[in-house]
Design a protein around this motif. Structure first.
Motif, PDB file in Angstrom:
ATOM      1  N   SER A  23      -6.502  -7.868   9.986  1.00 53.97           N
ATOM      2  CA  SER A  23      -6.374  -8.535   8.687  1.00 53.97           C
ATOM      3  C   SER A  23      -5.222  -9.522   8.604  1.00 53.97           C
ATOM      4  CB  SER A  23      -6.238  -7.499   7.573  1.00 53.97           C
ATOM      5  OG  SER A  23      -5.071  -6.734   7.768  1.00 53.97           O
ATOM      6  N   ASP A  24      -4.214  -9.410   9.480  1.00 54.08           N
ATOM      7  CA  ASP A  24      -3.097 -10.350   9.424  1.00 54.08           C
ATOM      8  C   ASP A  24      -3.347 -11.617  10.243  1.00 54.08           C
ATOM      9  OD1 ASP A  24      -2.963  -9.012  11.839  1.00 54.08           O
ATOM     10  OD2 ASP A  24      -0.776  -9.060  11.930  1.00 54.08           O
ATOM     11  N   LEU A  25      -4.502 -11.712  10.899  1.00 53.01           N
ATOM     12  CA  LEU A  25      -4.837 -12.902  11.684  1.00 53.01           C
ATOM     13  C   LEU A  25      -5.468 -13.966  10.790  1.00 53.01           C
ATOM     14  CD1 LEU A  25      -6.427 -11.190  14.810  1.00 53.01           C
ATOM     15  CD2 LEU A  25      -4.099 -12.049  14.559  1.00 53.01           C
ATOM     16  N   PRO A  26      -5.192 -15.231  11.066  1.00 53.29           N
ATOM     17  CA  PRO A  26      -5.794 -16.297  10.263  1.00 53.29           C
ATOM     18  C   PRO A  26      -7.295 -16.398  10.528  1.00 53.29           C
ATOM     19  CG  PRO A  26      -4.501 -17.221  12.050  1.00 53.29           C
ATOM     20  CD  PRO A  26      -4.282 -15.743  12.079  1.00 53.29           C
ATOM     21  N   PRO A  27      -8.076 -16.847   9.537  1.00 56.19           N
ATOM     22  CA  PRO A  27      -9.530 -16.924   9.720  1.00 56.19           C
ATOM     23  C   PRO A  27      -9.958 -17.952  10.771  1.00 56.19           C
ATOM     24  CG  PRO A  27      -8.896 -17.766   7.570  1.00 56.19           C
ATOM     25  CD  PRO A  27      -7.673 -17.188   8.192  1.00 56.19           C
ATOM     26  N   ASP A  28      -9.125 -18.950  11.024  1.00 56.10           N
ATOM     27  CA  ASP A  28      -9.471 -19.973  12.021  1.00 56.10           C
ATOM     28  C   ASP A  28      -8.668 -19.772  13.309  1.00 56.10           C
ATOM     29  OD1 ASP A  28      -7.063 -20.613  10.859  1.00 56.10           O
ATOM     30  OD2 ASP A  28      -7.438 -22.767  10.806  1.00 56.10           O
ATOM     31  N   ILE A  29      -8.525 -18.523  13.704  1.00 51.89           N
ATOM     32  CA  ILE A  29      -7.721 -18.176  14.881  1.00 51.89           C
ATOM     33  C   ILE A  29      -8.311 -18.812  16.137  1.00 51.89           C
ATOM     34  CG2 ILE A  29      -8.957 -16.028  15.321  1.00 51.89           C
ATOM     35  CD1 ILE A  29      -6.127 -14.832  15.992  1.00 51.89           C
ATOM     36  N   THR A  30      -7.433 -19.212  17.045  1.00 56.00           N
ATOM     37  CA  THR A  30      -7.871 -19.820  18.299  1.00 56.00           C
ATOM     38  C   THR A  30      -7.912 -18.764  19.398  1.00 56.00           C
ATOM     39  OG1 THR A  30      -5.618 -20.376  18.996  1.00 56.00           O
ATOM     40  CG2 THR A  30      -6.795 -22.026  17.668  1.00 56.00           C
ATOM     41  N   LEU A  31      -8.602 -19.081  20.471  1.00 60.58           N
ATOM     42  CA  LEU A  31      -8.682 -18.168  21.610  1.00 60.58           C
ATOM     43  C   LEU A  31      -7.289 -17.901  22.173  1.00 60.58           C
ATOM     44  CD1 LEU A  31     -10.293 -16.530  23.650  1.00 60.58           C
ATOM     45  CD2 LEU A  31     -10.592 -18.623  24.986  1.00 60.58           C
TER      46      LEU A  31
END
Length: 155
Positions: free
Chosen positions: A39-47
């Motif tokens: 849940s603390d990761l951004p929705p547009d997370i990169t590889l």
């Protein structure tokens, strides 16, 4: 591995690339917000960010917080054996991702930044690019600050 049923396959064939992309991003966003570990990761997370987080969880990398005067704190992930130069490159990469997320198209001259500012950790200046950050005592979850360089007198 997941098997695609005939109905899902025919649905995927009727949707455009943009529609499939939007559905996929929406699904990933839902997964990230519902899972307490993600849940603390951004929705547009990169590889790259995913791989960095996995490395942190496996103890292969450390998280360093970069405090800038009136700006939000940057959270940077680097390998445990990183040099000061590696850290500076990671800061630049993270800042570029941050700028993209807030849709700011300002070009930063990192050459100017590193000529003007030093990284500071508890009074120590990380001034030697080829030295390992652990030689300065930098460990997981420490906070570094930008410190304006003093002019050095020439003799």
């Amino acid at each position: 591995m997941c098997d695609i049923t005939d109905s899902e396959g025919s649905l995927a064939a009727t949707l455009s690339h943009d529609e499939l992309l939007e559905i996929t991003q929406s699904s990933i966003s839902t997964l990230l917000t519902c899972d307490p570990l993600l849940s603390d990761l951004p929705p547009d997370i990169t590889l790259e960010e995913v791989l960095s987080q996995i490395a942190v969880e496996h103890g292969q990398a450390i998280t360093i917080f970069i405090n800038r005067e009136d700006e939000p704190v940057l959270k940077v992930v680097v390998p445990q054996s990183a040099t000061v130069s590696d850290l500076k490159k990671a800061i630049a990469r993270h800042f570029e991702i941050y700028q993209k997320r807030i849709k700011n198209k300002v070009k930063i001259s990192w050459k100017y930044i590193w000529k003007t500012y030093d990284l500071n950790y508890e009074g120590l200046i990380l001034d030697c690019d080829h030295r390992s950050i652990d030689e300065y005592g930098v460990t997981n979850k420490v906070t570094l600050t930008f410190k304006k360089r003093r002019k050095r007198k020439r003799i």
